[in-house]
Each structure stands twice: as structure tokens, then as C-alpha cells.
Design a protein around this motif. Structure first.
Motif, PDB file in Angstrom:
ATOM      1  N   GLU A 436       0.819  -1.208   0.000  1.00 28.07           N
ATOM      2  CA  GLU A 436       0.000   0.000   0.000  1.00 28.07           C
ATOM      3  C   GLU A 436       0.862   1.272   0.000  1.00 28.07           C
ATOM      4  O   GLU A 436       0.537   2.265  -0.624  1.00 28.07           O
ATOM      5  CB  GLU A 436      -0.858  -0.021   1.266  1.00 28.07           C
ATOM      6  N   ARG A 437       1.962   1.219   0.746  1.00 22.08           N
ATOM      7  CA  ARG A 437       2.811   2.407   0.876  1.00 22.08           C
ATOM      8  C   ARG A 437       3.859   2.525  -0.235  1.00 22.08           C
ATOM      9  O   ARG A 437       4.626   3.479  -0.277  1.00 22.08           O
ATOM     10  CB  ARG A 437       3.550   2.364   2.228  1.00 22.08           C
ATOM     11  N   MET A 438       3.912   1.521  -1.120  1.00 19.89           N
ATOM     12  CA  MET A 438       4.969   1.516  -2.139  1.00 19.89           C
ATOM     13  C   MET A 438       4.873   2.733  -3.047  1.00 19.89           C
ATOM     14  O   MET A 438       3.788   3.192  -3.380  1.00 19.89           O
ATOM     15  CB  MET A 438       4.869   0.232  -2.985  1.00 19.89           C
ATOM     16  N   LYS A 439       6.020   3.248  -3.469  1.00 17.99           N
ATOM     17  CA  LYS A 439       6.049   4.361  -4.414  1.00 17.99           C
ATOM     18  C   LYS A 439       5.543   3.873  -5.774  1.00 17.99           C
ATOM     19  O   LYS A 439       5.654   2.691  -6.096  1.00 17.99           O
ATOM     20  CB  LYS A 439       7.488   4.844  -4.583  1.00 17.99           C
ATOM     21  N   ASP A 440       5.009   4.822  -6.575  1.00 18.87           N
ATOM     22  CA  ASP A 440       4.419   4.436  -7.864  1.00 18.87           C
ATOM     23  C   ASP A 440       5.396   3.683  -8.765  1.00 18.87           C
ATOM     24  O   ASP A 440       5.034   2.722  -9.426  1.00 18.87           O
ATOM     25  CB  ASP A 440       3.931   5.688  -8.608  1.00 18.87           C
ATOM     26  N   ASP A 441       6.658   4.161  -8.764  1.00 21.44           N
ATOM     27  CA  ASP A 441       7.598   3.532  -9.696  1.00 21.44           C
ATOM     28  C   ASP A 441       8.389   2.392  -9.049  1.00 21.44           C
ATOM     29  O   ASP A 441       9.338   1.887  -9.608  1.00 21.44           O
ATOM     30  CB  ASP A 441       8.559   4.584 -10.262  1.00 21.44           C
ATOM     31  N   GLN A 442       7.963   2.001  -7.836  1.00 18.42           N
ATOM     32  CA  GLN A 442       8.689   0.917  -7.153  1.00 18.42           C
ATOM     33  C   GLN A 442       8.119  -0.430  -7.582  1.00 18.42           C
ATOM     34  O   GLN A 442       6.918  -0.651  -7.494  1.00 18.42           O
ATOM     35  CB  GLN A 442       8.547   1.093  -5.642  1.00 18.42           C
ATOM     36  N   GLU A 443       8.996  -1.291  -8.052  1.00 15.60           N
ATOM     37  CA  GLU A 443       8.484  -2.549  -8.594  1.00 15.60           C
ATOM     38  C   GLU A 443       8.545  -3.713  -7.616  1.00 15.60           C
ATOM     39  O   GLU A 443       7.808  -4.674  -7.746  1.00 15.60           O
ATOM     40  CB  GLU A 443       9.292  -2.926  -9.834  1.00 15.60           C
ATOM     41  N   ALA A 444       9.469  -3.621  -6.672  1.00 21.86           N
ATOM     42  CA  ALA A 444       9.689  -4.791  -5.813  1.00 21.86           C
ATOM     43  C   ALA A 444       9.462  -4.457  -4.341  1.00 21.86           C
ATOM     44  O   ALA A 444       9.419  -3.293  -3.958  1.00 21.86           O
ATOM     45  CB  ALA A 444      11.112  -5.302  -6.009  1.00 21.86           C
ATOM     46  N   ILE A 445       9.301  -5.500  -3.567  1.00 17.48           N
ATOM     47  CA  ILE A 445       9.256  -5.362  -2.111  1.00 17.48           C
ATOM     48  C   ILE A 445      10.681  -5.629  -1.644  1.00 17.48           C
ATOM     49  O   ILE A 445      11.240  -6.692  -1.920  1.00 17.48           O
ATOM     50  CB  ILE A 445       8.294  -6.406  -1.507  1.00 17.48           C
ATOM     51  N   TYR A 446      11.288  -4.664  -0.959  1.00 20.71           N
ATOM     52  CA  TYR A 446      12.686  -4.819  -0.569  1.00 20.71           C
ATOM     53  C   TYR A 446      12.822  -5.266   0.878  1.00 20.71           C
ATOM     54  O   TYR A 446      12.058  -4.845   1.740  1.00 20.71           O
ATOM     55  CB  TYR A 446      13.442  -3.502  -0.767  1.00 20.71           C
ATOM     56  N   TYR A 447      13.812  -6.110   1.094  1.00 23.41           N
ATOM     57  CA  TYR A 447      14.094  -6.531   2.459  1.00 23.41           C
ATOM     58  C   TYR A 447      15.601  -6.610   2.636  1.00 23.41           C
ATOM     59  O   TYR A 447      16.355  -6.631   1.660  1.00 23.41           O
ATOM     60  CB  TYR A 447      13.470  -7.893   2.764  1.00 23.41           C
ATOM     61  N   ILE A 448      15.999  -6.635   3.881  1.00 21.77           N
ATOM     62  CA  ILE A 448      17.415  -6.863   4.161  1.00 21.77           C
ATOM     63  C   ILE A 448      17.491  -7.808   5.356  1.00 21.77           C
ATOM     64  O   ILE A 448      16.666  -7.730   6.270  1.00 21.77           O
ATOM     65  CB  ILE A 448      18.163  -5.537   4.414  1.00 21.77           C
ATOM     66  N   THR A 449      18.434  -8.737   5.334  1.00 20.52           N
ATOM     67  CA  THR A 449      18.553  -9.685   6.444  1.00 20.52           C
ATOM     68  C   THR A 449      19.818  -9.412   7.229  1.00 20.52           C
ATOM     69  O   THR A 449      20.801  -8.926   6.670  1.00 20.52           O
ATOM     70  CB  THR A 449      18.603 -11.138   5.934  1.00 20.52           C
ATOM     71  N   GLY A 450      19.767  -9.729   8.493  1.00 25.02           N
ATOM     72  CA  GLY A 450      20.939  -9.537   9.347  1.00 25.02           C
ATOM     73  C   GLY A 450      20.584  -9.959  10.746  1.00 25.02           C
ATOM     74  O   GLY A 450      19.484 -10.443  10.992  1.00 25.02           O
ATOM     75  N   GLU A 451      21.545  -9.775  11.658  1.00 24.53           N
ATOM     76  CA  GLU A 451      21.277 -10.281  12.998  1.00 24.53           C
ATOM     77  C   GLU A 451      20.619  -9.260  13.900  1.00 24.53           C
ATOM     78  O   GLU A 451      19.968  -9.597  14.865  1.00 24.53           O
ATOM     79  CB  GLU A 451      22.578 -10.742  13.641  1.00 24.53           C
ATOM     80  N   ASP A 452      20.825  -7.993  13.551  1.00 27.22           N
ATOM     81  CA  ASP A 452      20.427  -6.983  14.499  1.00 27.22           C
ATOM     82  C   ASP A 452      19.750  -5.824  13.775  1.00 27.22           C
ATOM     83  O   ASP A 452      20.261  -5.296  12.801  1.00 27.22           O
ATOM     84  CB  ASP A 452      21.704  -6.495  15.206  1.00 27.22           C
ATOM     85  N   ARG A 453      18.606  -5.445  14.279  1.00 30.13           N
ATOM     86  CA  ARG A 453      17.777  -4.411  13.688  1.00 30.13           C
ATOM     87  C   ARG A 453      18.522  -3.080  13.583  1.00 30.13           C
ATOM     88  O   ARG A 453      18.489  -2.411  12.551  1.00 30.13           O
ATOM     89  CB  ARG A 453      16.571  -4.275  14.615  1.00 30.13           C
ATOM     90  N   GLU A 454      19.242  -2.714  14.659  1.00 31.53           N
ATOM     91  CA  GLU A 454      19.934  -1.424  14.649  1.00 31.53           C
ATOM     92  C   GLU A 454      21.068  -1.418  13.627  1.00 31.53           C
ATOM     93  O   GLU A 454      21.276  -0.436  12.926  1.00 31.53           O
ATOM     94  CB  GLU A 454      20.482  -1.091  16.049  1.00 31.53           C
ATOM     95  N   VAL A 455      21.792  -2.545  13.567  1.00 36.02           N
ATOM     96  CA  VAL A 455      22.873  -2.646  12.581  1.00 36.02           C
ATOM     97  C   VAL A 455      22.288  -2.522  11.180  1.00 36.02           C
ATOM     98  O   VAL A 455      22.807  -1.803  10.323  1.00 36.02           O
ATOM     99  CB  VAL A 455      23.635  -3.989  12.729  1.00 36.02           C
ATOM    100  N   LEU A 456      21.178  -3.192  10.962  1.00 37.76           N
ATOM    101  CA  LEU A 456      20.557  -3.138   9.640  1.00 37.76           C
ATOM    102  C   LEU A 456      20.151  -1.718   9.287  1.00 37.76           C
ATOM    103  O   LEU A 456      20.354  -1.256   8.167  1.00 37.76           O
ATOM    104  CB  LEU A 456      19.327  -4.047   9.584  1.00 37.76           C
ATOM    105  N   LEU A 457      19.579  -1.032  10.279  1.00 34.71           N
ATOM    106  CA  LEU A 457      19.088   0.323  10.000  1.00 34.71           C
ATOM    107  C   LEU A 457      20.223   1.257   9.578  1.00 34.71           C
ATOM    108  O   LEU A 457      20.004   2.196   8.828  1.00 34.71           O
ATOM    109  CB  LEU A 457      18.379   0.890  11.235  1.00 34.71           C
ATOM    110  N   SER A 458      21.442   0.980  10.077  1.00 40.32           N
ATOM    111  CA  SER A 458      22.528   1.873   9.671  1.00 40.32           C
ATOM    112  C   SER A 458      23.409   1.222   8.604  1.00 40.32           C
ATOM    113  O   SER A 458      24.516   1.672   8.335  1.00 40.32           O
ATOM    114  CB  SER A 458      23.352   2.272  10.898  1.00 40.32           C
ATOM    115  N   SER A 459      22.905   0.173   8.000  1.00 35.16           N
ATOM    116  CA  SER A 459      23.679  -0.520   6.984  1.00 35.16           C
ATOM    117  C   SER A 459      23.836   0.345   5.725  1.00 35.16           C
ATOM    118  O   SER A 459      22.900   1.012   5.292  1.00 35.16           O
ATOM    119  CB  SER A 459      22.960  -1.823   6.618  1.00 35.16           C
ATOM    120  N   PRO A 460      25.034   0.348   5.133  1.00 35.05           N
ATOM    121  CA  PRO A 460      25.229   1.120   3.897  1.00 35.05           C
ATOM    122  C   PRO A 460      24.249   0.705   2.794  1.00 35.05           C
ATOM    123  O   PRO A 460      23.894   1.506   1.947  1.00 35.05           O
ATOM    124  CB  PRO A 460      26.659   0.798   3.480  1.00 35.05           C
ATOM    125  N   HIS A 461      23.813  -0.549   2.857  1.00 33.29           N
ATOM    126  CA  HIS A 461      22.908  -1.025   1.804  1.00 33.29           C
ATOM    127  C   HIS A 461      21.612  -0.233   1.741  1.00 33.29           C
ATOM    128  O   HIS A 461      20.926  -0.230   0.744  1.00 33.29           O
ATOM    129  CB  HIS A 461      22.563  -2.504   2.022  1.00 33.29           C
TER     130      HIS A 461
END
Ligand code: ADP
Length: 647
Positions: A436-461
Motif C-alpha cells: 500500500e505504501r509503495m512508491k508508484d515507480d517501485q516494482e519490488a518489495i525490498y528486504y534486508i537480512t541480518g542479525e540486528d535491527r539497529e545494525v541493519l538500520l545503519s547498513s550502507p545497503h
């Protein structure tokens, strides 16, 4: 056999103290617990007697009997059930054999955190021990069906128990409580009063399928020959054998007639839990096949839910007689946490586990129950989101396992999934809400995996995603890695890792332009890229320029089908032997480090210690995504030298 004195396991003593002192304010519940055990013992005997009828002595009656002695102040709860052998007494009473108890108790001792306490109690069935809330001495005499001798167990709950051989006329168990003084302040009633016992049974154990009998004294006015009450008002005491419970199976009663408290008591009986269920579900199927189900979703997961030892939660009945506990064929593994009863009018009493698997009734019931439970969970998610999130915290992992492993329609579970996300920090999000919140030109649902939420949030990716306000799901549970392999699309949108493949946000036009610019820069910097790659050959497959970074100089990415570093670590930790994967090191062409590197290396042809910089960039990328460094000593050396220079 002489009397032997044993010490309780340390865990048991600790648990006993908890139960006696702090668990229940209303001590009446001890009766519900002992009756529940007695009823289980009767069910087990009835079940074993299907294949071993010799276990039943002549005239055997399945019943529970209460006996009070108001002079000695004792209450005895007797059952004619399966009983226990000496070894079983030692194993079941006085020991908590299940693994993990010690740790839980240690945690509980540190600060009686209610969640830990709940888990603990929920797991170990305080059942029997609750007798010590109301008794200062407990004696148990039990004789296992088919065995000639009986065992006596006695304790004052202090830390030791005595055990000896004894005689008991027939199989079953008698538990005699030396009652404590009634004390309203501590919630202890006078349990030698049969009127009180009757009211407790009616309130908490009415549904028990076996009769709970008790001799009750009743005063009766004397009558003359004509049946008239005598004028002098004389009365006599009559003893009446009464059955305290209605014995009507609770699942055959229409849900509208059963109170929430009655369901809770029944839940506690079948689930051996002491908490309230999160949700109960009463079902009846009529048609060619007729069956009832009374299901419960617990509010707390058992601590061994993921240890592979956790039992399935349903009991199977045929025409109101229990024929199997922990039945594994009634539910798929991802619903193993559901507790309750299924009663079929069409099953034979003597069905074995093997024939059960192939029985078409069972296949049918399994499908039906699975559908009903999934629907109930969907409704819970839609109508009571907070409750659902509480459920998800306890059982979400099992459902994710279902998505990962279920071969039959795993997509049915997709609407039930909840995720942490880079945008929605307070609550969790479902896939539909994300879409529902996806941008109009966004085609995919993006995710990132890792061990820690905070680390992920500051991940360069996530830098470029954040810069464009594009939401990314944060997957931190080890099972997520396996789940996403089987969760490739939702609502026709592909799921894509933010740490894999080419970065592809933005319109086609935009992407094309960015790609051209990158190619151009790549040509300019090809010497640098080559030199870095040559030095890091052992660790990375390719070095290229990145369009996914805004602040960081470098990151590591995998290609579409690579394992994530998190999954790689998991696999390495298991028995799998696998070669190390090499990923792609992406450099940020806008970053000062990369710009300077290029200026000095390419333009001036100076020696910028390219090897040191390459090692540090790789180290940076590894640390940023929460991975381990390949060579900690070297990285630290370089870091110290750099600091030294900088100062
Ligand atoms: P729970 O009932 O939750 O398993 P309890 O501490 O109440 O925990 O009982 C431990 C075990 O002791 C039971 O699982 C059962 O095997 C055995 N037990 C208890 N009471 C009886 C009984 N009346 N007859 C036979 N076995 C019993």
C-alpha cells in the motif's frame, strides 16, 4: 524395600517455593490441578486398555473420589487410573527432567520477571506441587496398572521426600493432603468441607469426563410412618454418594452457553498451562462426517517450541473417549502450538497411529482445522491488531517456518506475516500494508537480512533506499533467511534483497542514465578498481562502482542467487560443509576516499598504499553490515597507523 530419603532437585525446590509463595492468590486451584492429573491418568488407562484389556481388573470403574476426614484434617484425592511405577514416581514427582529448566530458573531467580515465570510455570506443570499451597504434608500412594506392588511418596515440601514400597488394593493413585488451617487472608479455605469442595469442582472441573465422587453427609428430618416430619423436629445424618461434576464434554456444548471462565479452566486442563488462552475456537462440522473441535491459541509459547521436542497440542477423541494425546496428524507442524480437543463420531476406538495417518477422516479434519485456524488468525490480525502482534511475538517464528517448509499452499500464510521495517518503527507491518505504501515507480518489495535491527538500520545497503524514502523490511530472525527463499512474490510483486544484485530504484529512464554515468566513471577509475580487486582477490569476486551508497565509501553485495552473509554463517555453524562465497565490493564514486584514491593513484601515479586502503575498505564494508573481519589484527594495525598519521 526400606524407606529411602531423596533430595529434591535444586530446580524443584526453587519451583516449589515459587508455587507455594507467589503463584496463585486463590489457593483453591490446587484441586483443579490434582483432578486434572487424575483425569489424565484415567484417560491413559482407558487408552492403554484398548490394546491391553488385561490391565483392567474385574469391575473396574473409571472414577475420581474425594475423601475427607475432618478430625484428622485430611483430604484424599483418589483415582483408578494408570498409576505410576516407582521409577515413574521418582521421574515425575520431585524432578523436573526437562532441559532448559535450570537456565530459566536462574533467570527467574535474578529478578522474577513475569514472562520468564510464566514460561517456567507453563512448562513444568506446577500441577502436583500446588498441593503444597494448602497442605503441610503430602502423601502419594500409587500402583501402576499391571504391576503387583505400589509406591508411597511423602514430603513436607521442605527439600526432601521419602519413598518406599507399599500395598494398594488396585491400580491408581491416592494423594492425601494434611490440610493447613483455613486462612482467608492467604486464600486457604477449609478443604475438609465437602460443600466447599463441591463448589470448587463445579466452578473449575465440571467438564471432567470422569465422575468426581464424594460421600456427603446430609441432615434429614425424621419422619413418622405416614411420611410426616416428626413434631419434635428430630433429625438424622444421612450419607449420600454424590457426583460433583456434570461430566458433559465442554466441546459438545454450544459456545453461546459456555462462559469464558469455563473455557479457560478446560484450556488449563488440556494444555497443562496456568495462563489464560489468547483465543478459543469452538467448531462443529456436520454432514457426512460429524466432529467437534475445541481449539485454543495459548498466550505464551512453550520455551521448547523450537527445540524439536515440543509436542503437538491436540488430543483426539472418538465418540467422547480419548484415543490419542499429542496427535501429530490433525495439524500441520506450523500449527503445532494450537491446543485442544478433536472429537469424531466416525473413528474407531482402536485406531493406531499408523492407520490414523492414512485415515481419510483425519486428512479431511486436518484440512478443515488448518483453514479455520488460519481464518481465525486473519480475523485477529484485522480486528485486534495489538493482540495479534502479541501472538506474533510468541508464535510468528513457527508460521515463518511454515512459509519456508510447507509444500501445500504456503501463500495462505503470507497475509499473516508481520515484519519490522525501516519506515514503520513503532509497529510491525504486513506485506499488504507495505505494498500500500509503495512508491508508484517501485516494482519490488525490498528486504534486508541480518542479525540486528539497529545494525541493519545503519547498513550502507539502505543508504540510497533511505535517500529515496523507499521502505525496506528488516529481517533479523534466522528463519527469515530460509523463509525468503520460499517467499518470492506477494501480490505479484517480487521480493528482493536490498543487499543483492544491481540497485534498481527509480524509473527506467533514470536507471538508464545512472547506469551510463556509472559506466563512464568506471572507465575512469578502472585502474583503481583493478588494483583493489587484485589485492582482494581472495575475498571478493569483483570490485565495481556503486549507486546504492550516499554516505559510506563501500559495501559488499551478493548477486541475485547468493546466500546472504547471515545465511552463510548459519550454514557454516551447522553440519554443512560449504565453500566460502565471494561477494562484490562496491565503491561509492562520490566518496572523498574513493575520489582521493583515484586522484592520487590514477592521475598522479603516486603510491597511495593501495593495498592498505583496499583492506580497510573491505573491513569497513564487513563491519558496517555486521559481519566479521577476515583479519582483525591487520585491520587494527591499519586503523592505529591511520589514526597516528591523522594526529
Ligand atoms: P503435569 O500434569 O503438568 O505434567 P504435574 O507435576 O502435575 O505436571 O505431574 C507430573 C507428572 O506426574 C504427570 O505428567 C504424570 O505423568 C504424573 N502424575 C501426576 N499425577 C498423577 C496421577 N494422579 N496418576 C498418574 N500419574 C500422575
Amino acid at each position: 524395600m526400606a524407606t529411602e530419603t531423596h533430595e529434591f532437585q535444586a530446580e524443584t525446590t526453587a519451583l516449589l517455593n515459587l508455587v507455594i509463595n507467589s503463584l496463585y492468590t486463590n489457593k483453591d486451584v490446587f484441586l483443579r490441578e490434582l483432578i486434572s492429573n487424575a483425569s489424565d491418568a484415567l484417560d491413559r488407562l482407558r487408552f492403554e486398555a484398548i490394546t491391553s484389556p488385561e490391565l483392567l481388573q474385574d469391575g473396574h470403574q473409571y472414577e475420581i473420589r474425594l475423601e475427607v476426614d475432618s478430625i484428622k484434617r485430611t483430604l484424599t484425592i483418589q483415582d483408578s487410573g494408570i498409576g505410576m511405577s516407582r521409577d515413574e514416581v521418582v521421574a515425575n514427582i520431585g524432578t523436573i527432567a526437562k532441559s532448559g529448566t535450570r537456565e530459566l530458573l536462574q533467570q527467574a531467580a535474578k529478578g522474577a520477571n513475569s514472562e520468564i515465570l510464566n514460561k517456567l510455570i507453563g512448562q513444568f506443570g506446577v500441577g502436583f506441587y500446588s498441593a503444597f499451597m494448602v497442605a503441610d504434608k503430602v502423601e502419594l500412594v500409587t500402583r501402576r496398572s499391571g504391576e503387583p506392588t505400589a509406591t508411597r511418596w511423602e514430603s513436607d515440601g521442605g527439600g526432601t521426600f521419602e519413598i518406599s514400597e507399599t500395598v494398594r488394593e488396585s491400580n491408581g493413585t491416592s494423594i492425601t493432603l494434611n490440610l493447613k488451617e483455613a486462612d482467608l487472608e492467604s486464600g486457604i479455605g477449609d478443604y475438609s468441607d465437602t460443600g466447599l469442595l463441591e463448589s470448587i469442582i463445579k466452578r473449575h472441573s465440571d467438564f471432567i469426563a470422569h465422575p468426581i465422587k464424594c460421600e456427603v453427609e446430609r441432615k434429614e428430618m425424621e419422619r413418622d410412618e405416614e411420611g410426616q416430619i416428626k413434631p419434635d423436629g428430630a433429625s438424622k445424618t444421612v450419607i449420600e454418594d454424590r457426583t460433583f461434576n456434570a461430566m458433559k464434554p465442554i466441546w459438545t456444548r454450544p459456545a453461546s452457553e459456555v462462559t469464558g471462565d469455563e473455557y479457560t479452566d478446560f484450556y488449563r486442563h488440556v494444555a497443562h498451562d496456568w495462563m489464560k488462552p489468547l483465543k478459543s475456537l469452538s467448531l462443529k462440522a456436520e454432514g457426512t462426517l460429524e466432529y467437534w473441535a475445541l481449539l485454543f491459541i495459548p498466550s505464551q509459547a512453550p520455551f521448547d517450541l523450537h527445540h524439536g521436542t515440543s509436542a503437538f497440542g491436540l488430543q483426539l477423541y472418538a465418540k467422547q473417549v480419548m484415543i490419542m494425546e499429542n496427535c501429530e496428524d490433525l495439524l500441520p507442524p506450523f500449527l503445532r502450538f494450537v491446543k485442544g480437543v478433536v472429537d469424531s463420531a466416525d473413528l474407531p476406538l482402536n485406531i493406531s497411529r499408523e492407520t490414523l495417518q492414512q485415515d481419510r477422516h483425519i486428512t479431511h479434519i486436518r484440512k478443515w482445522l488448518t483453514g479455520k485456524i488460519i481464518k481465525t488468525l486473519e480475523e485477529l490480525k484485522r480486528d485486534e491488531r495489538e493482540q495479534y502482534e502479541a501472538f506474533w511475538k510468541q508464535f510468528g517464528r513457527v508460521l515463518k517456518e511454515g512459509v519456508a517448509r510447507e509444500s501445500a499452499q504456503p501463500e495462505r500464510l503470507h497475509p499473516l506475516l508481520l515484519f519490522d521495517s525501516s519506515e514503520n518503527r513503532e509497529t510491525m507491518t504486513s506485506l499488504a500494508e507495505y505494498v500500500e505504501r509503495m512508491k508508484d515507480d517501485q516494482e519490488a518489495i525490498y528486504y534486508i537480512t541480518g542479525e540486528d535491527r539497529e545494525v541493519l538500520l545503519s547498513s550502507p545497503h539502505l543508504e540510497a533506499f533511505a535517500a529515496r524514502g523507499c521502505e525496506v523490511l528488516l529481517l533479523t530472525d534466522p528463519v527469515d533467511e530460509i523463509m525468503v527463499q520460499n517467499l518470492t512474490t506477494f501480490d505479484e510483486k517480487p521480493l528482493r534483497s536490498a543487499a543483492k544484485g544491481e540497485f534498481d530504484l527509480g524509473s527506467g529512464e533514470e536507471q538508464k542514465k545512472v547506469k551510463e554515468e556509472l559506466d563512464e566513471k568506471g572507465k575512469e577509475l578502472s585502474d583503481v578498481l583493478e588494483a583493489v580487486q587484485k589485492h582482494l582477490e581472495e575475498h571478493v569476486r569483483e570490485v565495481r562502482l556503486s549507486n546504492r551508497l550516499t554516505n559510506s565509501p563501500a559495501c559488499l553485495v551478493g548477486s541475485e542467487h547468493d546466500m546472504s552473509p547471515q545465511l552463510e554463517r548459519l550454514m557454516r555453524g551447522s553440519q554443512y560443509q560449504m565453500p566460502k562465497q565471494k561477494r562484490i565490493l562496491e565503491l561509492n564514486p562520490e566518496h572523498a576516499i574513493v575520489v582521493k584514491l583515484s586522484d592520487r593513484f590514477v592521475k598522479d601515479n603516486e603510491d597511495p598504499k593501495i593495498e592498505d586502503v583496499a583492506d580497510m575498505l573491505l573491513g569497513f564494508a564487513l563491519i558496517a553490515e555486521g559481519s566479521e573481519l577476515h583479519d582483525v589484527a591487520r585491520f587494527n594495525q591499519l586503523l592505529a597507523a591511520t589514526l597516528d598519521e591523522a594526529l
